[in-house]
Scaffold this motif. Structure first.
Motif, short mmCIF file in Angstrom:
data_model
loop_
_atom_site.label_atom_id
_atom_site.label_comp_id
_atom_site.label_asym_id
_atom_site.label_seq_id
_atom_site.Cartn_x
_atom_site.Cartn_y
_atom_site.Cartn_z
N ILE A 1 0.84 -1.21 0.00
CA ILE A 1 0.00 0.00 0.00
C ILE A 1 0.87 1.25 0.00
CG2 ILE A 1 -1.65 1.35 1.35
CD1 ILE A 1 -2.88 -1.04 -0.07
N LYS A 2 1.95 1.24 0.79
CA LYS A 2 2.86 2.39 0.84
C LYS A 2 3.50 2.64 -0.53
CE LYS A 2 6.76 4.37 3.40
NZ LYS A 2 7.40 4.92 2.19
N ALA A 3 3.91 1.56 -1.21
CA ALA A 3 4.52 1.69 -2.53
C ALA A 3 3.53 2.26 -3.54
CB ALA A 3 5.03 0.33 -3.00
N ILE A 4 2.26 1.83 -3.43
CA ILE A 4 1.22 2.36 -4.33
C ILE A 4 1.00 3.85 -4.07
CG2 ILE A 4 -1.26 2.27 -4.84
CD1 ILE A 4 -1.08 -0.77 -4.42
N ASN A 5 0.96 4.22 -2.80
CA ASN A 5 0.79 5.65 -2.46
C ASN A 5 1.97 6.49 -2.94
OD1 ASN A 5 -1.66 5.14 -1.21
ND2 ASN A 5 -0.75 4.87 0.82
N ASP A 6 3.17 5.88 -2.91
CA ASP A 6 4.39 6.58 -3.36
C ASP A 6 4.63 6.44 -4.85
OD1 ASP A 6 4.81 7.27 -0.73
OD2 ASP A 6 6.25 5.65 -0.34
N LYS A 7 3.74 5.66 -5.53
CA LYS A 7 3.84 5.40 -6.98
C LYS A 7 5.18 4.76 -7.34
CE LYS A 7 0.74 9.24 -8.10
NZ LYS A 7 0.55 10.50 -8.85
N LYS A 8 5.56 3.76 -6.54
CA LYS A 8 6.81 3.05 -6.77
C LYS A 8 6.56 1.57 -6.98
CE LYS A 8 9.76 6.17 -4.04
NZ LYS A 8 10.66 6.26 -2.87
N GLU A 9 7.44 0.94 -7.76
CA GLU A 9 7.35 -0.49 -7.98
C GLU A 9 7.60 -1.24 -6.68
OE1 GLU A 9 9.61 -3.95 -10.64
OE2 GLU A 9 9.79 -1.84 -11.21
N CYS A 10 6.89 -2.35 -6.51
CA CYS A 10 7.03 -3.10 -5.25
C CYS A 10 6.81 -4.58 -5.50
CB CYS A 10 5.98 -2.59 -4.25
SG CYS A 10 6.00 -3.46 -2.67
N GLN A 11 7.50 -5.40 -4.70
CA GLN A 11 7.30 -6.85 -4.76
C GLN A 11 7.20 -7.41 -3.35
OE1 GLN A 11 9.31 -9.55 -7.67
NE2 GLN A 11 10.23 -10.43 -5.85
N ILE A 12 6.20 -8.23 -3.13
CA ILE A 12 6.00 -8.83 -1.81
C ILE A 12 5.74 -10.32 -1.97
CG2 ILE A 12 5.05 -6.69 -0.84
CD1 ILE A 12 2.26 -8.08 -0.98
N GLU A 13 5.83 -11.04 -0.84
CA GLU A 13 5.44 -12.44 -0.78
C GLU A 13 4.43 -12.59 0.35
OE1 GLU A 13 8.77 -15.06 -0.50
OE2 GLU A 13 9.64 -14.42 -2.40
#
Length: 222
Positions: free
Chosen positions: A143-155
């Motif tokens: 959610i933080k990455a989406i708010n910051d408009k940055k690429e993100c990868q999680i498991e």
């Protein structure tokens, strides 16, 4: 007119004249002075005399090469996404506070992995795949990455339509338009349950081998 288009064009044009309709349009490849071809949109209409007989045809040609190239590029991308073994979903750019943006597309691989048909998840947030055992810290990171408009990868653990859980590697990639404005998010997902299971089995085997090696050394010493 390109040789591959000329017969088709002739048939359509004569058919138009025979039908006595007033307007006509078609797309074809047009040869330029430098011997290159461009895609054009040709529009025409008939002028008739007082007896309704066609006496003249007036038309205009528009260069649509860029649009055609973009269409072909999009068809290629669509083929790649459709045939991909990885699950892919595309979401809207914006979302309400604390949620992942709503889904507007999912490929067949995602339906196979999750059990959800495309029509069942369209317009919904991927948050619907979260369950009791999902890693909420990883979700907050996303959610933080989406708010910051940055690429993100999680498991994290996701849940299928039948409420069965599986471990997924979940990435979100921002997509920008020609005005450099965020237009969509692309999410690539992969079920890594089997992969993680094999990793754990491998780690367990290594621990067992180390212990056996220690036991052998101790036996040899004795």
């Amino acid at each position: 007119i390109h040789p591959e288009d000329s017969i088709k064009m002739s048939v359509k044009l004569y058919s138009f004249l025979e039908q006595k309709t007033e307007k006509w349009q078609d797309e074809y490849r047009f040869k330029c002075a430098d011997n290159t071809y461009k895609y054009v949109l040709d529009k025409g209409f008939l002028l008739k005399d007082e007896n309704g007989k066609a006496i003249r045809m007036i038309g205009a040609i528009q260069d649509i090469t860029k649009q055609k190239e973009e269409e072909q590029r999009l068809k290629l991308l669509e083929t790649v996404i459709t045939q991909s073994k990885d699950s892919i979903i595309i979401t809207e750019a914006q979302s309400s506070e604390g949620t992942i943006p709503k889904i507007i597309y999912s490929n067949p691989a995602f339906s196979i992995m999750s059990g959800y048909h495309f029509n069942e998840i369209i317009g919904k947030s991927p948050s619907i795949f979260i369950g009791p055992n999902s890693d909420m810290e990883e979700h907050k990171k996303l959610i933080k990455a989406i708010n910051d408009k940055k690429e993100c990868q999680i498991e994290t653990i996701s849940y299928t339509k039948k409420n069965e859980q599986y471990l997924v590697r979940f990435s979100m990639i921002p997509v920008y338009n020609s005005e450099n404005e965020l237009s969509h998010w692309i999410s690539i997902q992969r079920d890594i349950s089997q992969e993680k299971k094999q990793e754990k089995e491998k780690e367990k085997l290594i621990i067992e081998l180390i212990q056996k090696n220690k036991d052998l050394k101790q036996f040899s010493y004795i």
